[in-house]
Design an enzyme around this catalytic site. Structure first.
Site, PDB file in Angstrom:
ATOM      1  N   ARG A 210     -33.383 -56.201   4.461  1.00 41.26           N
ATOM      2  CA  ARG A 210     -33.028 -56.160   6.120  1.00 41.26           C
ATOM      3  C   ARG A 210     -32.233 -57.172   6.524  1.00 41.26           C
ATOM      4  O   ARG A 210     -31.457 -56.980   7.220  1.00 41.26           O
ATOM      5  CB  ARG A 210     -34.595 -56.087   6.787  1.00 41.26           C
ATOM      6  CG  ARG A 210     -35.392 -54.967   6.576  1.00 41.26           C
ATOM      7  CD  ARG A 210     -36.486 -54.984   7.044  1.00 41.26           C
ATOM      8  NE  ARG A 210     -37.510 -53.753   6.797  1.00 41.26           N
ATOM      9  CZ  ARG A 210     -38.731 -54.102   6.333  1.00 41.26           C
ATOM     10  NH1 ARG A 210     -39.363 -55.063   6.381  1.00 41.26           N
ATOM     11  NH2 ARG A 210     -39.435 -52.989   6.165  1.00 41.26           N
ATOM     12  N   PHE A 225     -35.116 -43.007   9.578  1.00 44.36           N
ATOM     13  CA  PHE A 225     -36.532 -43.314   9.009  1.00 44.36           C
ATOM     14  C   PHE A 225     -36.846 -44.770   9.331  1.00 44.36           C
ATOM     15  O   PHE A 225     -37.276 -45.290   8.416  1.00 44.36           O
ATOM     16  CB  PHE A 225     -36.591 -42.931   7.638  1.00 44.36           C
ATOM     17  CG  PHE A 225     -35.771 -41.672   7.189  1.00 44.36           C
ATOM     18  CD1 PHE A 225     -36.491 -40.443   7.114  1.00 44.36           C
ATOM     19  CD2 PHE A 225     -34.309 -41.447   6.820  1.00 44.36           C
ATOM     20  CE1 PHE A 225     -35.879 -39.081   6.805  1.00 44.36           C
ATOM     21  CE2 PHE A 225     -33.660 -40.484   6.423  1.00 44.36           C
ATOM     22  CZ  PHE A 225     -34.576 -39.225   6.477  1.00 44.36           C
ATOM     23  N   ASP A 246     -37.224 -41.375  14.130  1.00 48.39           N
ATOM     24  CA  ASP A 246     -38.238 -41.288  13.109  1.00 48.39           C
ATOM     25  C   ASP A 246     -39.152 -40.041  13.716  1.00 48.39           C
ATOM     26  O   ASP A 246     -38.980 -39.754  15.062  1.00 48.39           O
ATOM     27  CB  ASP A 246     -39.132 -42.503  12.812  1.00 48.39           C
ATOM     28  CG  ASP A 246     -40.002 -42.503  11.637  1.00 48.39           C
ATOM     29  OD1 ASP A 246     -39.860 -43.156  10.828  1.00 48.39           O
ATOM     30  OD2 ASP A 246     -41.146 -41.651  11.684  1.00 48.39           O
ATOM     31  N   SER A 247     -39.546 -39.269  12.668  1.00 42.90           N
ATOM     32  CA  SER A 247     -40.434 -38.067  13.357  1.00 42.90           C
ATOM     33  C   SER A 247     -41.656 -38.322  13.765  1.00 42.90           C
ATOM     34  O   SER A 247     -42.526 -37.661  14.355  1.00 42.90           O
ATOM     35  CB  SER A 247     -40.612 -36.966  12.227  1.00 42.90           C
ATOM     36  OG  SER A 247     -41.061 -37.912  11.130  1.00 42.90           O
ATOM     37  N   ASN A 274     -36.425 -35.150  13.893  1.00 36.97           N
ATOM     38  CA  ASN A 274     -36.340 -35.040  12.320  1.00 36.97           C
ATOM     39  C   ASN A 274     -34.791 -35.443  11.953  1.00 36.97           C
ATOM     40  O   ASN A 274     -33.667 -35.170  12.717  1.00 36.97           O
ATOM     41  CB  ASN A 274     -36.423 -33.518  11.968  1.00 36.97           C
ATOM     42  CG  ASN A 274     -36.308 -33.253  10.292  1.00 36.97           C
ATOM     43  OD1 ASN A 274     -35.442 -33.979   9.759  1.00 36.97           O
ATOM     44  ND2 ASN A 274     -36.857 -32.202   9.970  1.00 36.97           N
ATOM     45  N   ASP A 295     -33.146 -44.881   5.029  1.00 34.15           N
ATOM     46  CA  ASP A 295     -34.375 -45.482   4.049  1.00 34.15           C
ATOM     47  C   ASP A 295     -35.609 -44.188   4.241  1.00 34.15           C
ATOM     48  O   ASP A 295     -36.597 -44.622   4.721  1.00 34.15           O
ATOM     49  CB  ASP A 295     -35.180 -46.906   4.986  1.00 34.15           C
ATOM     50  CG  ASP A 295     -36.032 -47.332   3.971  1.00 34.15           C
ATOM     51  OD1 ASP A 295     -36.249 -47.069   2.870  1.00 34.15           O
ATOM     52  OD2 ASP A 295     -36.664 -48.116   4.469  1.00 34.15           O
ATOM     53  N   CYS A 335     -36.664 -44.971  -2.858  1.00 30.73           N
ATOM     54  CA  CYS A 335     -37.731 -45.529  -3.268  1.00 30.73           C
ATOM     55  C   CYS A 335     -38.587 -44.358  -4.366  1.00 30.73           C
ATOM     56  O   CYS A 335     -39.650 -44.745  -4.643  1.00 30.73           O
ATOM     57  CB  CYS A 335     -38.663 -45.947  -2.135  1.00 30.73           C
ATOM     58  SG  CYS A 335     -39.317 -44.402  -1.054  1.00 30.73           S
TER      59      CYS A 335
HETATM   60  N1  SAH Z   1     -37.490 -48.006   7.153  1.00 32.27           N
HETATM   61  C1  SAH Z   1     -38.739 -48.266   7.560  1.00 32.27           C
HETATM   62  C2  SAH Z   1     -39.782 -47.761   6.149  1.00 32.27           C
HETATM   63  C3  SAH Z   1     -39.406 -46.035   6.354  1.00 32.27           C
HETATM   64  S1  SAH Z   1     -40.710 -45.201   5.638  1.00 32.27           S
HETATM   65  C4  SAH Z   1     -38.955 -49.762   7.178  1.00 32.27           C
HETATM   66  O1  SAH Z   1     -37.844 -50.667   6.803  1.00 32.27           O
HETATM   67  O2  SAH Z   1     -40.213 -50.299   7.261  1.00 32.27           O
HETATM   68  C5  SAH Z   1     -40.129 -43.569   6.074  1.00 32.27           C
HETATM   69  C6  SAH Z   1     -40.518 -43.271   7.482  1.00 32.27           C
HETATM   70  O3  SAH Z   1     -39.901 -41.590   7.408  1.00 32.27           O
HETATM   71  C7  SAH Z   1     -41.806 -42.982   8.024  1.00 32.27           C
HETATM   72  O4  SAH Z   1     -41.912 -43.422   9.054  1.00 32.27           O
HETATM   73  C8  SAH Z   1     -42.010 -41.246   8.319  1.00 32.27           C
HETATM   74  O5  SAH Z   1     -42.343 -41.220   9.670  1.00 32.27           O
HETATM   75  C9  SAH Z   1     -40.546 -41.017   8.427  1.00 32.27           C
HETATM   76  N2  SAH Z   1     -40.051 -39.674   8.223  1.00 32.27           N
HETATM   77  C10 SAH Z   1     -40.309 -38.812   7.302  1.00 32.27           C
HETATM   78  N3  SAH Z   1     -39.669 -37.566   7.107  1.00 32.27           N
HETATM   79  C11 SAH Z   1     -38.663 -37.681   8.198  1.00 32.27           C
HETATM   80  C12 SAH Z   1     -37.827 -36.951   8.737  1.00 32.27           C
HETATM   81  N4  SAH Z   1     -37.603 -35.643   8.115  1.00 32.27           N
HETATM   82  N5  SAH Z   1     -37.140 -37.376   9.830  1.00 32.27           N
HETATM   83  C13 SAH Z   1     -37.486 -38.390  10.558  1.00 32.27           C
HETATM   84  N6  SAH Z   1     -38.437 -39.302   9.884  1.00 32.27           N
HETATM   85  C14 SAH Z   1     -39.056 -38.953   9.082  1.00 32.27           C
END
Ligand code: SAH
Length: 391
Positions: A210, A225, A246-247, A274, A295, A335
């Site tokens: 970050r 995400f 985020d979803s 989404n 991410d 990941c």
């Molecule tokens: N970037 C974050 C960690 C991401 S974890 C950090 O730095 O801490 C993954 C995230 O993706 C979760 O919050 C989950 O709710 C979200 N997610 C999963 N599938 C998704 C989708 N299709 N669209 C939007 N968000 C999604």
């Protein structure tokens, strides 16, 4: 002291020689009659020679996990606990929220401990770690000075070991609410909920990424995400106007609170959608960005889903590249342990080709250094992060 032991067959011995720390039950030739699940056992090769000490489980396919405890130690049990102290010492200089113990790579199979300022969050995922949980907590309190400890043993892999799902406060302190801990680092106030947050409370593996992303980020940024906004907050503090997607509504509510904690609420707009759909909508509507972070959760969760995972990574990277302005920054992450670095870069090269963009990789990154990996277990090096510039 009589030492409990197990013996490996030829296949198990060959696997051990390659250095992977795990012993499958089918590779075990014999188990001493006194061996119990959770024991620390002496592992012997087919010729009876000492191969090392492993933790033992009596449940599931994975029966043993090697530790670095050497042949000459007088008290292997004490050596095991001493590795807790050593792991903590290894994190010297790390920020106030960081991983203190990273399982196999710290010589402590199945044990994850994360620190969030005055709070610790522990996961004991094997029978051996679970049986020693109290002693481990006592040792951790002594060498960290932490005031509260939470167990996040509500993880599915515990079922493979015949262990129950549990979540709760192991050590409390009236002055520290484990559901609301604020840690100051990198000039930000970061609020964590150790009882309800993802994983042990947050995603600490991205901590340094970050900071690296914020160093090159500029202009209008899209954090896809975003969860509770680890990247968004750093980008906003660096001057970006961030759209955070985020979803999960609760994740975005958390992000909003964290933005307010830092006076950054005007710099971050949350969108509950989404990501796949939103990227398509933005492309159609002509929305463009100077910085994009991707991410996602692991798209390739198993060996069978690698192809589908690769397609999903390619889709978001291709769409992301199309939304980037000339000279824009892409921070793209995976990941998935089942997708290696070469495969991930290949995916990005295909996306760059399809998007007809000139993509220059500036930085190839991994999980923060408080997440050490084992060279003989490549899957422990699961997090891949590329910081690139697109023209
Ligand atoms: N970037 C974050 C960690 C991401 S974890 C950090 O730095 O801490 C993954 C995230 O993706 C979760 O919050 C989950 O709710 C979200 N997610 C999963 N599938 C998704 C989708 N299709 N669209 C939007 N968000 C999604």
């Amino acid at each position: 002291m009589s030492v409990k032991s197990i013996s490996l067959g030829g296949k198990g011995a060959a696997r051990l020689r390659r250095g992977h720390p795990w012993i499958y039950r089918s590779d075990v030739l014999s188990v001493g009659p006194d061996v119990l699940g959770g024991d620390l056992v002496c592992v012997r090769l087919p010729d009876g020679k000492f191969a090392g000490y492993a933790t033992w489980s009596d449940h599931g396919q994975l029966s043993g996990r090697m530790t670095p405890i050497g042949p000459d130690v007088a008290d292997p049990e004490a050596s095991f606990l001493h590795m807790v102290t050593q792991a903590v010492a290894r994190r010297k200089g790390r920020p106030a929220a960081c991983r203190l113990i990273n399982g196999d790579a710290d010589g402590l199979p199945g044990l994850i401990v994360d620190r969030y300022g005055p709070g610790l969050s522990i996961q004991a995922l094997t029978q051996a770690a679970a049986r020693r949980q109290d002693a481990i907590v006592e040792r951790l309190l002594a060498c960290t000075g932490a005031r509260v400890v939470v167990a996040r043993n509500d993880v599915k892999v515990r079922a493979f070991e015949g262990l129950p799902m549990e979540r709760g406060v192991l050590v409390s302190d009236p002055g520290v609410d484990p559901a609301d801990i604020v840690v100051e680092m990198h000039g930000l106030r970061l609020r964590y909920d150790l009882l309800d947050g993802q994983k042990t409370g947050g995603f600490l593996d991205q901590t340094d990424n970050r900071v690296a992303a914020a160093a090159v980020a500029h202009g209008d940024a899209l954090d896809c995400f975003c969860y509770d906004g680890g990247f968004s907050l750093h980008l906003a503090a660096a001057g970006c106007n961030v759209t955070a997607v985020d979803s999960s509504g609760p994740a975005l509510a958390r992000l909003t609170r964290r933005a307010e904690d830092n006076g950054l609420e005007k710099k971050i707009t949350t969108v509950e959608e989404n990501v796949f759909d939103l990227l398509r909508t933005y492309e159609r509507d002509g929305r463009r960005f100077d910085t994009i972070v991707l991410d996602p959760p692991a798209f390739a969760k198993s060996r069978d889903s690698v192809d589908a995972g690769r397609r999903a990574y390619k889709e978001i990277n291709l769409r992301g590249l199309k939304l980037l302005r000339h000279g824009g920054v892409l921070v793209t992450c995976s990941c998935s342990a089942h997708m290696d670095r070469a495969g991930f870069e290949h995916m990005l090269s295909e996306a760059a080709g399809d998007a007809r963009r000139f993509v220059r990789i500036l930085d190839r990154r991994s999980a923060a250094p408080d997440h050490p990996t084992l060279v003989t277990a490549p899957e422990t090096d699961y997090l891949k992060v590329l910081i690139a510039e697109a023209h």
